[in-house]
Motif scaffolding. Sequence first.
Motif, PDB file in Angstrom:
ATOM      1  N   ILE A 220       0.927  -1.172  -0.070  1.00  0.00           N
ATOM      2  CA  ILE A 220      -0.188  -0.006   0.039  1.00  0.00           C
ATOM      3  C   ILE A 220       0.817   1.273  -0.060  1.00  0.00           C
ATOM      4  O   ILE A 220       0.716   2.411  -0.892  1.00  0.00           O
ATOM      5  N   PHE A 221       1.932   1.225   0.809  1.00  0.00           N
ATOM      6  CA  PHE A 221       3.028   2.374   0.752  1.00  0.00           C
ATOM      7  C   PHE A 221       3.369   2.684  -0.558  1.00  0.00           C
ATOM      8  O   PHE A 221       3.131   3.718  -1.043  1.00  0.00           O
ATOM      9  N   LEU A 222       3.965   1.696  -1.156  1.00  0.00           N
ATOM     10  CA  LEU A 222       4.863   1.830  -2.604  1.00  0.00           C
ATOM     11  C   LEU A 222       3.556   2.167  -3.575  1.00  0.00           C
ATOM     12  O   LEU A 222       3.722   2.916  -4.597  1.00  0.00           O
ATOM     13  N   LEU A 223       2.245   1.678  -3.378  1.00  0.00           N
ATOM     14  CA  LEU A 223       1.202   2.089  -4.513  1.00  0.00           C
ATOM     15  C   LEU A 223       0.521   3.528  -4.242  1.00  0.00           C
ATOM     16  O   LEU A 223       0.107   4.272  -5.203  1.00  0.00           O
ATOM     17  N   VAL A 224       0.564   3.771  -2.937  1.00  0.00           N
ATOM     18  CA  VAL A 224      -0.187   5.090  -3.039  1.00  0.00           C
ATOM     19  C   VAL A 224       0.668   6.264  -3.036  1.00  0.00           C
ATOM     20  O   VAL A 224       0.337   7.336  -3.559  1.00  0.00           O
ATOM     21  N   VAL A 225       1.947   6.295  -2.919  1.00  0.00           N
ATOM     22  CA  VAL A 225       2.812   7.374  -3.110  1.00  0.00           C
ATOM     23  C   VAL A 225       3.186   7.509  -4.659  1.00  0.00           C
ATOM     24  O   VAL A 225       3.649   6.081  -5.159  1.00  0.00           O
ATOM     25  N   PRO A 226       2.988   8.585  -5.098  1.00  0.00           N
ATOM     26  CA  PRO A 226       2.935   8.626  -6.737  1.00  0.00           C
ATOM     27  C   PRO A 226       4.186   8.379  -7.142  1.00  0.00           C
ATOM     28  O   PRO A 226       4.398   7.613  -8.167  1.00  0.00           O
TER      29      PRO A 226
ATOM     30  N   ARG B 149       4.834   5.106  -9.828  1.00  0.00           N
ATOM     31  CA  ARG B 149       5.362   5.342 -11.363  1.00  0.00           C
ATOM     32  C   ARG B 149       6.552   4.624 -11.582  1.00  0.00           C
ATOM     33  O   ARG B 149       7.071   4.449 -12.741  1.00  0.00           O
ATOM     34  N   ASN B 150       7.424   4.578 -10.612  1.00  0.00           N
ATOM     35  CA  ASN B 150       8.788   4.056 -10.799  1.00  0.00           C
ATOM     36  C   ASN B 150       8.632   2.511 -11.076  1.00  0.00           C
ATOM     37  O   ASN B 150       8.104   1.590 -10.359  1.00  0.00           O
ATOM     38  N   GLU B 151       9.139   1.999 -12.098  1.00  0.00           N
ATOM     39  CA  GLU B 151       8.662   0.593 -12.521  1.00  0.00           C
ATOM     40  C   GLU B 151       9.265  -0.441 -11.702  1.00  0.00           C
ATOM     41  O   GLU B 151       8.996  -1.301 -11.418  1.00  0.00           O
ATOM     42  N   THR B 152      10.399  -0.236 -11.115  1.00  0.00           N
ATOM     43  CA  THR B 152      11.047  -1.147 -10.039  1.00  0.00           C
ATOM     44  C   THR B 152      10.324  -1.214  -9.025  1.00  0.00           C
ATOM     45  O   THR B 152      10.021  -2.438  -8.393  1.00  0.00           O
TER      46      THR B 152
END
Lengths: 266, 390
Positions: B298-304, B308-311
């Motif tokens: 959730i953290f990685l998905l919510v922070v734009p 947006r970073n593919e890795t």
Amino acid sequence: MKMDRREFLRIAGLAGLGLGIGTGASGWILSRGIEASEFIPSPNALTAKRWAMVVVLSKFKTEEDYKRVIDACHRFHNVPDIGNPKDEVKWIWTDTYEHVFVGQENEYLPEEFKERPFPLLCNHCTKAPCVRVCPTKATFKRKDGITMQDYHRCIGCRFCMAACPYGARSFNWRDPRPFIKETNPSYPTRTKGVVEKCTYCVELLENGEMPKCVQASKGGLIFGDLMDPNSEVRKVLSENFSMRRKAEMGTGPSVFYIIGGGEEDV
Amino acid sequence: MFEKALVGGRRYWTLVAVLLAIIGIGFLVYLKQLSYGLGITGMSRDVSWGFYISQFTFLVGVAASAVMLVIPYYLHNYKKFSRIVILGEFLAVSAVTMCILFIFVDMGQPMRIMNVILHPTPNSILFWDSVVLTGYLLLNIIIGWTTLQAEWKETAPPKWVKPLIYLSIPWAISIHTVTAFIYAGLPGRHFWLTAIMAARFLASAFASGPALLILLALILRKYTTFDPGREPILAVSKIVAYAMVTNVFFFLLEVFTAGYSQVPGHLASFEYLFFGLEGHGRLVPLMWISILLAIVAIFLLVVPATRRNETTLKVACIAVFISLWIDKGFGLVIGGFIPNPLERVFEYWPTLPEFIISLAVWATGFLILTILYKIVISVRESIGPGEPAH
Ligand code: SF4
Ligand code: SF4
Ligand code: SF4
């Protein structure tokens, strides 16, 4: 013998129609599912509107009293003794108050109640969840209230086991036959991959005999018609306080427990 | 068009061969299960459904998630999805096939499977589940195949598929709703007896399925000529983000009801899964890994920036998939059986044969997916770059 083409076709058509109706009708009968109870019963068969059982706990005094009842059922019905809890098959067994009357725990009960085993079996629920969920009608309700099991139709999906709120059903995780000590030829053995449970001994009732466990219980189990005001079950239920397991589920269990009082009350 | 699956490079054939080998081994183990009985698995009188049924439950979600591409593309005319919508449809085909196989290997008497059709029983949810699953499989095969064929011939797809595509939208919702109803309608199983079950199933499906799709699209881009484009991936990642947050929200609703009401029946399974019950806690580490992964995702998905970073997006998608697999492909089904209706604790763990058979079913699904995706890519290669004609 002369038959022109028109006539032949007409007859053939009628025959075809007849065949169609015949198959349709038999299909209808089959899909309606004739129950054993709908056949003409043998003259001395025991019948009821709704069979029920009353457990009179005060009559179970020694370990032997329980064992005799359980063995009577399991021996007659060829229930295997596999010897590990994982593959276990059981139709009637025991557990203690807090596990039998879940949610009614009371730590201040007399010690003898806390430790005491209660006989457990299928409740032959009026609104049986196991019947509701079975995708093949292998588990079905008879008119006399018995929840029956067709070992030959069961696909072994075990939906009924998830649905039964009483843990009353067993699955044959492996071939049970090697684990039957002495096979009783008058009752079928089961194959692996099907579900089974207590049948209220329908096969005995049809021959005018009481269920095996009832016979062996020396009055600890009373069996009769709940809809008949003069039956023995109704008599003891009207004179004693009784309990049913998880009646709040709305399943309508037909096994009653009389847990208090001395035996002179019954 | 199918002939395109029969020509391919070394990498393609190696993958096919490896998958076939796994399927072969799994089949042999299945024969063993057939002769011994389901006792070969870890299932018991108390935990009467195990790994197979939980995989089935999880995969129904993956199958239903195709709709998350179909809705934007066909209902909202979001053209950017034109290259990937077929990946979703074919993923659904592969996932439903696995679902059907998992049901099949779980049956005690598989030879009698036709009894479900011979004795149709509308009051059984399993009956409806077999109806909706078969229907959904057919819908996706037909839709995927005809639209791809049209693409190949560089024409618009025939008119009659449109209604089928619209039909597939509520149908996708139905497969997961009906699957939730298998659980949510049983008295005496407190963990499952909750009205939010279907909604929670859908939310987790719309997170795990699209997350897998992103990963698949990126794998395809790396090893083939297929390029999903950057924008569709970003759009799908937003879907994953919303769905994952919703899923965790629904889960917390459950935790609140159980935890605040303190009704023992509602609490017991949660206790077993997350803290252990009466000294039994085999699933506890797994469940906490699932929670941890959900937080990371959730953290990685919510922070734009990380979305947006593919890795980091890849990490997030893997985390979503594993987290939800543990939650639904394991904890949900097993947890419902523990404690048992007599409030006794009997634990469950899959056995090696059970695991190998499950792996083989996954391999079958992956093989179907590989072949279907191969056809898609070859068709696209043969017509050259550009938007499809519809
Ligand atoms: S006790 Fe269980 S198996 Fe027996 S009728 Fe009720 S639900 Fe069915
Ligand atoms: S296991 Fe047999 S009896 Fe039980 S629901 Fe399935 S088919 Fe019916
Ligand atoms: S009624 Fe018959 S089948 Fe049921 S427990 Fe008693 S003896 Fe066994």
